[in-house]
Design a protein around this motif. Structure first.
Motif, short mmCIF file in Angstrom:
data_model
loop_
_atom_site.label_atom_id
_atom_site.label_comp_id
_atom_site.label_asym_id
_atom_site.label_seq_id
_atom_site.Cartn_x
_atom_site.Cartn_y
_atom_site.Cartn_z
N ASP A 1 0.84 -1.20 0.00
CA ASP A 1 0.00 0.00 0.00
C ASP A 1 0.88 1.24 0.00
OD1 ASP A 1 -2.58 -1.32 0.20
OD2 ASP A 1 -2.01 -1.81 2.26
N TYR A 2 0.44 2.22 -0.77
CA TYR A 2 1.20 3.47 -0.88
C TYR A 2 0.24 4.65 -0.79
CZ TYR A 2 3.97 7.25 -2.94
OH TYR A 2 4.61 8.44 -3.17
N SER A 3 0.66 5.69 -0.08
CA SER A 3 -0.16 6.88 0.05
C SER A 3 0.73 8.12 -0.07
CB SER A 3 -0.90 6.90 1.40
OG SER A 3 -1.61 8.10 1.58
N LEU A 4 0.27 9.10 -0.85
CA LEU A 4 1.01 10.34 -1.04
C LEU A 4 0.04 11.51 -0.87
CD1 LEU A 4 3.49 12.03 -1.93
CD2 LEU A 4 2.72 11.68 -4.29
N ALA A 30 -2.46 4.05 -3.67
CA ALA A 30 -2.29 2.89 -4.52
C ALA A 30 -2.17 1.63 -3.66
CB ALA A 30 -1.06 3.04 -5.40
N SER A 31 -2.69 0.53 -4.18
CA SER A 31 -2.61 -0.73 -3.45
C SER A 31 -2.56 -1.88 -4.44
CB SER A 31 -3.83 -0.89 -2.52
OG SER A 31 -3.77 -2.11 -1.82
N ALA A 32 -1.83 -2.92 -4.09
CA ALA A 32 -1.74 -4.12 -4.93
C ALA A 32 -1.61 -5.34 -4.03
CB ALA A 32 -0.56 -4.02 -5.88
N GLU A 33 -2.26 -6.43 -4.45
CA GLU A 33 -2.21 -7.69 -3.70
C GLU A 33 -2.00 -8.85 -4.68
OE1 GLU A 33 -5.64 -8.25 -1.30
OE2 GLU A 33 -5.50 -6.29 -0.30
N ALA A 34 -1.28 -9.84 -4.21
CA ALA A 34 -1.05 -11.03 -5.02
C ALA A 34 -0.76 -12.20 -4.08
CB ALA A 34 0.11 -10.83 -5.99
N GLU A 35 -0.89 -13.42 -4.61
CA GLU A 35 -0.63 -14.61 -3.81
C GLU A 35 -0.16 -15.75 -4.70
OE1 GLU A 35 -4.42 -15.33 -1.97
OE2 GLU A 35 -5.14 -16.53 -3.68
N GLY A 36 0.23 -16.83 -4.06
CA GLY A 36 0.65 -18.02 -4.80
C GLY A 36 2.14 -18.16 -4.99
N GLY A 37 2.93 -17.41 -4.23
CA GLY A 37 4.38 -17.54 -4.34
C GLY A 37 4.86 -18.93 -3.95
N SER A 38 6.00 -19.32 -4.48
CA SER A 38 6.52 -20.67 -4.25
C SER A 38 7.49 -20.75 -3.08
CB SER A 38 7.22 -21.19 -5.51
OG SER A 38 8.29 -20.32 -5.88
N THR A 39 7.85 -19.60 -2.49
CA THR A 39 8.82 -19.61 -1.40
C THR A 39 8.55 -18.45 -0.45
OG1 THR A 39 11.18 -19.43 -0.84
CG2 THR A 39 10.44 -18.29 -2.82
N ASP A 40 8.96 -18.64 0.81
CA ASP A 40 8.85 -17.56 1.79
C ASP A 40 10.02 -16.60 1.73
OD1 ASP A 40 6.46 -18.52 2.83
OD2 ASP A 40 7.46 -19.81 4.30
N LYS A 41 11.05 -16.94 0.97
CA LYS A 41 12.25 -16.12 0.94
C LYS A 41 12.06 -14.85 0.10
CE LYS A 41 15.45 -19.94 1.75
NZ LYS A 41 16.63 -20.70 1.26
N ILE A 42 11.15 -14.90 -0.87
CA ILE A 42 10.86 -13.72 -1.68
C ILE A 42 9.49 -13.21 -1.24
CG2 ILE A 42 10.61 -12.76 -3.99
CD1 ILE A 42 12.26 -15.07 -5.04
N GLU A 85 -5.69 -8.11 -6.48
CA GLU A 85 -6.25 -6.76 -6.43
C GLU A 85 -5.19 -5.74 -6.79
OE1 GLU A 85 -7.42 -4.43 -2.68
OE2 GLU A 85 -9.34 -5.18 -3.40
N ALA A 86 -5.64 -4.67 -7.48
CA ALA A 86 -4.74 -3.56 -7.79
C ALA A 86 -5.60 -2.34 -8.10
CB ALA A 86 -3.84 -3.89 -8.97
N TYR A 87 -5.27 -1.21 -7.48
CA TYR A 87 -6.04 0.00 -7.76
C TYR A 87 -5.23 1.23 -7.38
CZ TYR A 87 -7.00 0.27 -2.72
OH TYR A 87 -6.87 0.33 -1.36
N THR A 88 -5.57 2.34 -7.99
CA THR A 88 -5.06 3.66 -7.62
C THR A 88 -6.21 4.65 -7.68
OG1 THR A 88 -4.47 4.26 -9.89
CG2 THR A 88 -2.76 3.20 -8.56
N TYR A 89 -6.17 5.66 -6.85
CA TYR A 89 -7.17 6.72 -6.95
C TYR A 89 -6.62 8.00 -6.34
CZ TYR A 89 -8.41 5.79 -2.04
OH TYR A 89 -8.38 5.59 -0.67
N ARG A 90 -7.20 9.11 -6.79
CA ARG A 90 -6.82 10.43 -6.29
C ARG A 90 -8.02 11.08 -5.62
NH1 ARG A 90 -2.02 12.57 -7.93
NH2 ARG A 90 -0.91 11.48 -9.58
#
Length: 199
Positions: A131-134, A171-183, A194-199
């Motif tokens: 998540d990002y906010s400006l 702005a916000s983005a979400e994802a899942e299904g990675g193959s390792t905890d190291k990344i 999910e992914a979105y931006t708004y002003r």
């Protein structure tokens, strides 16, 4: 970390410039909800395991009532906040009794939050969130003041104006299904949820 600086300039006998700069930076890696941490821990039975026989952290009763130490181990939360402010004020004594003052301020505030949930006995999805906010604020003010004393009478006239402008971005983005905890970033997760931006 925080810092502040004020610098004043006497440009002329009747003209002064005052400036200031403020900056602060903050970081936290605590739970997103402190209330949930304490309330769920209180509902745990006193005999609930903290460690398993092999020395690993016990996960708790279920995905809702978890061992706080285990929760901290599988959740990564990093939040950063940055605040910077610039200000300037110009004071001009035009003639005796007549003064003009102009103020300008700029505020820049931004924050980021990264969250990653390691694979565990309750979920192997490895969701990652960013998540990002400006927020930017600009303000200008101008005031003209006239003061005059006539015998026992005083005259005070003030004329001014101000303008303020905002510019916000989230702005916000979400994802899942990675193959390792190291990344623990979004690029390792193939399923974008999910992914979105708004002003």
């Amino acid at each position: 970390f925080s810092g502040r600086m004020n610098v004043d300039f006497n440009l002329r006998d009747n003209l002064k410039l005052n400036t200031n700069v403020n900056h602060s930076t903050g970081h936290t890696n605590t739970w997103p909800s402190q209330h949930a941490m304490f309330s769920r821990s209180l509902w745990m039975t006193p005999t609930a395991r903290v460690y398993m026989d092999d020395g690993s952290l016990a996960p708790g009763l279920n995905s809702t009532y978890t061992n706080p130490l285990w929760y901290n181990d599988v959740h990564k939360n990093d939040s950063y906040i940055y605040n910077t402010q610039f200000g300037a004020s110009l004071v001009w004594d035009i003639i005796p009794g007549l003064t003009a003052k102009i103020n300008g301020d700029y505020m820049h505030s931004s924050s980021t939050m990264e969250h990653f949930y390691k694979a565990n006995v309750y979920s192997s999805a490895r969701p990652a969130t960013f998540d990002y906010s400006l927020n930017k604020t600009m303000q200008f003010e101008g005031v003209l003041t006239y003061i005059k004393s006539l015998n026992k009478h005083n005259l005070n006239v003030v004329v001014g104006g101000s303008q303020i402008a905002y510019d916000n971005l989230t702005a916000s983005a979400e994802a899942e299904g990675g193959s390792t905890d190291k990344i623990q970033t979004l690029n390792a997760a193939p399923t974008k949820t999910e992914a979105y931006t708004y002003r």
